[in-house]
Structure formats: structure tokens, C-alpha cells
Write a protein that holds these residues in place. Structure first.
Motif, PDB file in Angstrom:
ATOM      1  N   SER A 178     -19.978 140.757  18.531  1.00 59.53           N
ATOM      2  CA  SER A 178     -21.018 141.182  17.598  1.00 59.53           C
ATOM      3  C   SER A 178     -21.692 139.980  16.946  1.00 59.53           C
ATOM      4  CB  SER A 178     -20.416 142.092  16.527  1.00 59.53           C
ATOM      5  OG  SER A 178     -19.511 141.362  15.713  1.00 59.53           O
ATOM      6  N   ARG A 179     -22.956 140.147  16.612  1.00 56.42           N
ATOM      7  CA  ARG A 179     -23.710 139.132  15.888  1.00 56.42           C
ATOM      8  C   ARG A 179     -24.512 139.835  14.798  1.00 56.42           C
ATOM      9  NH1 ARG A 179     -20.578 136.929  18.473  1.00 56.42           N
ATOM     10  NH2 ARG A 179     -20.761 135.074  19.788  1.00 56.42           N
ATOM     11  N   PRO A 180     -24.355 139.464  13.550  1.00 55.51           N
ATOM     12  CA  PRO A 180     -23.500 138.354  13.118  1.00 55.51           C
ATOM     13  C   PRO A 180     -22.017 138.643  13.374  1.00 55.51           C
ATOM     14  CG  PRO A 180     -24.294 139.599  11.231  1.00 55.51           C
ATOM     15  CD  PRO A 180     -25.030 140.132  12.409  1.00 55.51           C
ATOM     16  N   LEU A 181     -21.275 137.549  13.604  1.00 53.37           N
ATOM     17  CA  LEU A 181     -19.848 137.667  13.863  1.00 53.37           C
ATOM     18  C   LEU A 181     -19.144 138.097  12.581  1.00 53.37           C
ATOM     19  CD1 LEU A 181     -17.567 137.131  15.982  1.00 53.37           C
ATOM     20  CD2 LEU A 181     -17.360 134.859  14.966  1.00 53.37           C
ATOM     21  N   ARG A 182     -18.343 139.147  12.688  1.00 57.72           N
ATOM     22  CA  ARG A 182     -17.665 139.701  11.517  1.00 57.72           C
ATOM     23  C   ARG A 182     -16.305 139.014  11.346  1.00 57.72           C
ATOM     24  NH1 ARG A 182     -19.502 144.487   9.626  1.00 57.72           N
ATOM     25  NH2 ARG A 182     -17.408 145.325   9.246  1.00 57.72           N
ATOM     26  N   LEU A 183     -16.109 138.386  10.184  1.00 52.19           N
ATOM     27  CA  LEU A 183     -14.893 137.617   9.909  1.00 52.19           C
ATOM     28  C   LEU A 183     -14.006 138.346   8.898  1.00 52.19           C
ATOM     29  CD1 LEU A 183     -16.447 134.045   9.462  1.00 52.19           C
ATOM     30  CD2 LEU A 183     -15.511 135.057  11.555  1.00 52.19           C
ATOM     31  N   CYS A 189      -7.607 131.420   1.862  1.00 52.86           N
ATOM     32  CA  CYS A 189      -7.223 130.859   3.165  1.00 52.86           C
ATOM     33  C   CYS A 189      -7.862 129.487   3.355  1.00 52.86           C
ATOM     34  CB  CYS A 189      -7.640 131.793   4.292  1.00 52.86           C
ATOM     35  SG  CYS A 189      -7.205 131.156   5.927  1.00 52.86           S
ATOM     36  N   ILE A 190      -7.030 128.511   3.716  1.00 55.83           N
ATOM     37  CA  ILE A 190      -7.505 127.133   3.857  1.00 55.83           C
ATOM     38  C   ILE A 190      -8.337 126.947   5.121  1.00 55.83           C
ATOM     39  CG2 ILE A 190      -5.554 126.204   5.170  1.00 55.83           C
ATOM     40  CD1 ILE A 190      -5.591 123.814   3.226  1.00 55.83           C
ATOM     41  N   PHE A 191      -8.275 127.921   6.057  1.00 61.31           N
ATOM     42  CA  PHE A 191      -8.976 127.776   7.330  1.00 61.31           C
ATOM     43  C   PHE A 191     -10.443 128.206   7.263  1.00 61.31           C
ATOM     44  CE2 PHE A 191      -4.653 128.937   9.392  1.00 61.31           C
ATOM     45  CZ  PHE A 191      -4.184 127.659   9.146  1.00 61.31           C
ATOM     46  N   ARG A 192     -10.794 129.110   6.364  1.00 55.40           N
ATOM     47  CA  ARG A 192     -12.069 129.827   6.469  1.00 55.40           C
ATOM     48  C   ARG A 192     -13.288 128.917   6.372  1.00 55.40           C
ATOM     49  NH1 ARG A 192     -12.451 134.160   1.702  1.00 55.40           N
ATOM     50  NH2 ARG A 192     -14.683 134.078   2.165  1.00 55.40           N
ATOM     51  N   GLN A 193     -13.285 127.925   5.474  1.00 57.76           N
ATOM     52  CA  GLN A 193     -14.462 127.074   5.338  1.00 57.76           C
ATOM     53  C   GLN A 193     -14.719 126.258   6.595  1.00 57.76           C
ATOM     54  OE1 GLN A 193     -14.089 124.751   1.759  1.00 57.76           O
ATOM     55  NE2 GLN A 193     -14.565 126.475   0.426  1.00 57.76           N
ATOM     56  N   VAL A 195     -13.859 127.075   9.654  1.00 54.77           N
ATOM     57  CA  VAL A 195     -14.315 128.001  10.693  1.00 54.77           C
ATOM     58  C   VAL A 195     -15.785 128.344  10.478  1.00 54.77           C
ATOM     59  CG1 VAL A 195     -14.054 130.342  11.592  1.00 54.77           C
ATOM     60  CG2 VAL A 195     -12.031 128.948  11.131  1.00 54.77           C
ATOM     61  N   GLN A 196     -16.162 128.620   9.247  1.00 46.73           N
ATOM     62  CA  GLN A 196     -17.561 128.930   8.957  1.00 46.73           C
ATOM     63  C   GLN A 196     -18.469 127.754   9.308  1.00 46.73           C
ATOM     64  OE1 GLN A 196     -17.109 129.902   4.841  1.00 46.73           O
ATOM     65  NE2 GLN A 196     -16.368 131.984   5.229  1.00 46.73           N
ATOM     66  N   ALA A 197     -18.010 126.537   9.020  1.00 51.09           N
ATOM     67  CA  ALA A 197     -18.801 125.351   9.358  1.00 51.09           C
ATOM     68  C   ALA A 197     -18.949 125.208  10.869  1.00 51.09           C
ATOM     69  CB  ALA A 197     -18.147 124.110   8.771  1.00 51.09           C
ATOM     70  N   ALA A 198     -17.877 125.504  11.615  1.00 50.41           N
ATOM     71  CA  ALA A 198     -17.943 125.423  13.079  1.00 50.41           C
ATOM     72  C   ALA A 198     -18.932 126.434  13.633  1.00 50.41           C
ATOM     73  CB  ALA A 198     -16.550 125.655  13.679  1.00 50.41           C
ATOM     74  N   LEU A 199     -18.976 127.633  13.061  1.00 53.10           N
ATOM     75  CA  LEU A 199     -19.942 128.646  13.497  1.00 53.10           C
ATOM     76  C   LEU A 199     -21.368 128.211  13.169  1.00 53.10           C
ATOM     77  CD1 LEU A 199     -18.020 131.849  12.392  1.00 53.10           C
ATOM     78  CD2 LEU A 199     -18.491 131.154  14.756  1.00 53.10           C
ATOM     79  N   ASP A 200     -21.556 127.615  11.996  1.00 51.56           N
ATOM     80  CA  ASP A 200     -22.893 127.128  11.626  1.00 51.56           C
ATOM     81  C   ASP A 200     -23.363 126.056  12.599  1.00 51.56           C
ATOM     82  OD1 ASP A 200     -22.961 128.829   9.456  1.00 51.56           O
ATOM     83  OD2 ASP A 200     -22.291 127.315   8.014  1.00 51.56           O
ATOM     84  N   ARG A 201     -22.456 125.135  12.962  1.00 59.16           N
ATOM     85  CA  ARG A 201     -22.841 124.075  13.905  1.00 59.16           C
ATOM     86  C   ARG A 201     -23.193 124.653  15.272  1.00 59.16           C
ATOM     87  NH1 ARG A 201     -18.469 121.399  11.353  1.00 59.16           N
ATOM     88  NH2 ARG A 201     -17.073 122.010  13.065  1.00 59.16           N
ATOM     89  N   ALA A 202     -22.522 125.727  15.642  1.00 61.26           N
ATOM     90  CA  ALA A 202     -22.782 126.354  16.944  1.00 61.26           C
ATOM     91  C   ALA A 202     -23.979 127.300  16.905  1.00 61.26           C
ATOM     92  CB  ALA A 202     -21.536 127.113  17.407  1.00 61.26           C
ATOM     93  N   GLY A 203     -24.576 127.483  15.719  1.00 63.68           N
ATOM     94  CA  GLY A 203     -25.736 128.368  15.594  1.00 63.68           C
ATOM     95  C   GLY A 203     -25.380 129.835  15.724  1.00 63.68           C
ATOM     96  N   ILE A 204     -24.159 130.206  15.384  1.00 59.80           N
ATOM     97  CA  ILE A 204     -23.707 131.599  15.484  1.00 59.80           C
ATOM     98  C   ILE A 204     -23.715 132.219  14.093  1.00 59.80           C
ATOM     99  CG2 ILE A 204     -21.772 133.120  16.079  1.00 59.80           C
ATOM    100  CD1 ILE A 204     -20.918 131.057  18.157  1.00 59.80           C
ATOM    101  N   PRO A 205     -24.532 133.246  13.862  1.00 59.15           N
ATOM    102  CA  PRO A 205     -24.544 133.882  12.545  1.00 59.15           C
ATOM    103  C   PRO A 205     -23.230 134.628  12.300  1.00 59.15           C
ATOM    104  CG  PRO A 205     -25.864 135.152  14.097  1.00 59.15           C
ATOM    105  CD  PRO A 205     -25.466 133.891  14.809  1.00 59.15           C
TER     106      PRO A 205
END
Length: 300
Positions: A178-183, A189-193, A195-205
Motif C-alpha cells: 500500500s501507498r502510503p505505506l502504513r506503519l 520505539c528507537i527504530f521508527r525515526q 525507518v521513516q528517514a529511510a522511506l523518505d530517502r527512497a521516496g516512499i510515502p
């Protein structure tokens, strides 16, 4: 001519290395400062070299001392293990172990089972929380041993594993498409920021579909195919599976699993608990490598 290292001197040497000075080490060992200094002097005379660097304000280790430290820890561990096994002394007391929610499985139940078998009269209190909370509790002396998941490691900690973050979703689920990707994530959680940055770099909403203070709520939402989540490889919870996305989602960074032990570890049982955790993760590394290879074969 065979010469033997004195274990009492080695114990004082390790205490100085851990405590950062002779005075503190003497306090931990319940000895006078002069007694500890004399033991180090005898050790240096036997070895024919200096093991402590006394040129600075804070006592450090020489190059020879750094080499000796590893051997000294092993020799003392073997001595303590043999003494424990061959005496009737029964350890009693309590150890407080702190572990982040998402890495309790699979290693910690194995450690607790083994520890209970070897120290049946010891009570273990397991605290499960977020890394930030556990580190604060450890700093206040409320925990004897903690595990953390972090990008780096503080000077007093040691990294026992470095594992990649992986995407997980419902078995045969489609939420990852799905897009936007549902998280789905816990608030702290120490991981979420990352992961969100990695999605932004990949251009994935993306959007936060599930936010909760409960790990169980997040797991239930992901297993229902309402969203996706990320965990350290090898710690996937039940009812979800690693997503075989074929490159549709970005690769994620690795995280360190760090071990912090109250120093100096004044109790043999605390040392034993820490060593059991190290071994459990050393064994687990092999399983994670196999899983990674199998996943790459499936994706190819």
C-alpha cells in the motif's frame, strides 16, 4: 622453569582496570590501597613488565596490561566456575535484568532457563521496557544487567551482536504494497525515526497507522495486515513473517545489541548471567546468518 600467575593479584589487576583506579578497586575488593598496590607490584615482578600506566592522573593500562586483561578475565572466570561447581556454597539473592520488549525472544528465555538450573535459589527479576528507560534505570542502580538496542555503544557497554533491521508483516499479507505505506510502532520505539528517514530517502510515502504504548497492540495490528513493522533479524514475533518485498521497500540499517553490566560486577552470579547472555547471542549469530542467506536465495 614454569612460573605461575597469582589469581589474587590478577583479581586486583582486573578490578583496577574496571574501576579506573587503585583506590576504588581497593574499596570493591575490601582491601587496603597498599595491599592492592603490593599485589600489582608482585604481578609486575613475575611478568618482568609494567601492566599499569601511572604517568597520567588516571591509572591506565600499558600495552602489556591490555594483553594481560583478556587472559586475566578468562583465568578468573575458570577459577570461579570451578570453585562454584566443586563447593556446596549455594548462591542466594536477586538479580535485576532489563531487556527491551522486542529482543526478549528468542535468547532471554534460554538464558533464564539455564541460569535457574545452575542457581536455583537466585531470584531473577526481568524488566522489559524501552532502551531509553532501561538505561536510565541502570544509571540509577536499579538494574544489575541490561541489554539495549542502539546505533552506538557507551564506553561502559559492550556490543554482543550487530543485526540488521528487517521488515515484517502479516503472513501472506499485502499491507507492504500500500501507498502510503502504513506503519505500526510504539511511541518510544528507537527504530521508527530511522525507518521513516529511510522511506523518505527512497521516496516512499508513509503514514503512522498504529501508534501505541503496547508491543502486543503493534504485533496484533501487524498480524491482522493493517500495517507493517520492523524488528531485528532473528527476533520476529509470532504470527508475523519477514516480508519478501524484492526491493520494493528500502534496506534498513543495522543496530547494535549492547550489554551493560554493573561494574565492577561484584557478584559471581551477575558475571555468570552476563556470560550466559554473551553465549546465547554468539550462538544466535549463526542462525541469523543462515536466515539471511535463505532469504536472499528466495528473493533471487
Amino acid at each position: 622453569m614454569i612460573r605461575n600467575l597469582d589469581l589474587t593479584s590478577l583479581r586486583s589487576f582486573v578490578a583496577i582496570a574496571d574501576a579506573g583506579g587503585v583506590t576504588r578497586a581497593a574499596g570493591f575488593l575490601n582491601l587496603t590501597q597498599s595491599a592492592v598496590s603490593m599485589q600489582i607490584k608482585r604481578l609486575e615482578e613475575v611478568l618482568g613488565c609494567d601492566v599499569l600506566d601511572r604517568s597520567a592522573r588516571k591509572v591506565g593500562l600499558t600495552a602489556e596490561g591490555e594483553q594481560l586483561l583478556g587472559y586475566a578475565r578468562k583465568m578468573l572466570a575458570l577459577n570461579d566456575e570451578a570453585f562454584h561447581r566443586l563447593t556446596t556454597d549455594v548462591h542466594e539473592g536477586e538479580i535485576v535484568l532489563g531487556v527491551p520488549h522486542d529482543i526478549v525472544y528468542p535468547a532471554i528465555p534460554q538464558v533464564l532457563r539455564r541460569f535457574a538450573k545452575e542457581y536455583p535459589k537466585m531470584k531473577v527479576t526481568l524488566l522489559s521496557s524501552f532502551t531509553r528507560v532501561l538505561k536510565a534505570q541502570f544509571a540509577r542502580g536499579e538494574c544489575d544487567v541490561i541489554l539495549t538496542t542502539e546505533v552506538g555503544v557507551d564506553p561502559e557497554g559492550e556490543t554482543i551482536a550487530e543485526l540488521p533491521l528487517v521488515w515484517v508483516g502479516a503472513p501472506q499479507g499485502a499491507a507492504w504494497k500500500s501507498r502510503p505505506l502504513r506503519l505500526a510502532y510504539e511511541h518510544n520505539c528507537i527504530f521508527r525515526q530511522g525507518v521513516q528517514a529511510a522511506l523518505d530517502r527512497a521516496g516512499i510515502p508513509w503514514e503512522m497507522a498504529v501508534e501505541s504504548d503496547s508491543t502486543r497492540t503493534v504485533e496484533a495490528s501487524v498480524s491482522a495486515d493493517l500495517a507493517v513493522h520492523t524488528v531485528l533479524a532473528g527476533s520476529e514475533p509470532p504470527y508475523v513473517e519477514r516480508i519478501n518485498h524484492g526491493g520494493a521497500l528500502p534496506d534498513l540499517s543495522t543496530m547494535k545489541v549492547n550489554l551493560y553490566v554493573a561494574q565492577p560486577a561484584h557478584s559471581h552470579t551477575i558475571q555468570a548471567m552476563a556470560e550466559m547472555i554473551r553465549r546465547a547471542y554468539a550462538q544466535g549469530k549463526g542462525r541469523v546468518v543462515v536466515q539471511e542467506r535463505e532469504l536472499k536465495l528466495v528473493q533471487s
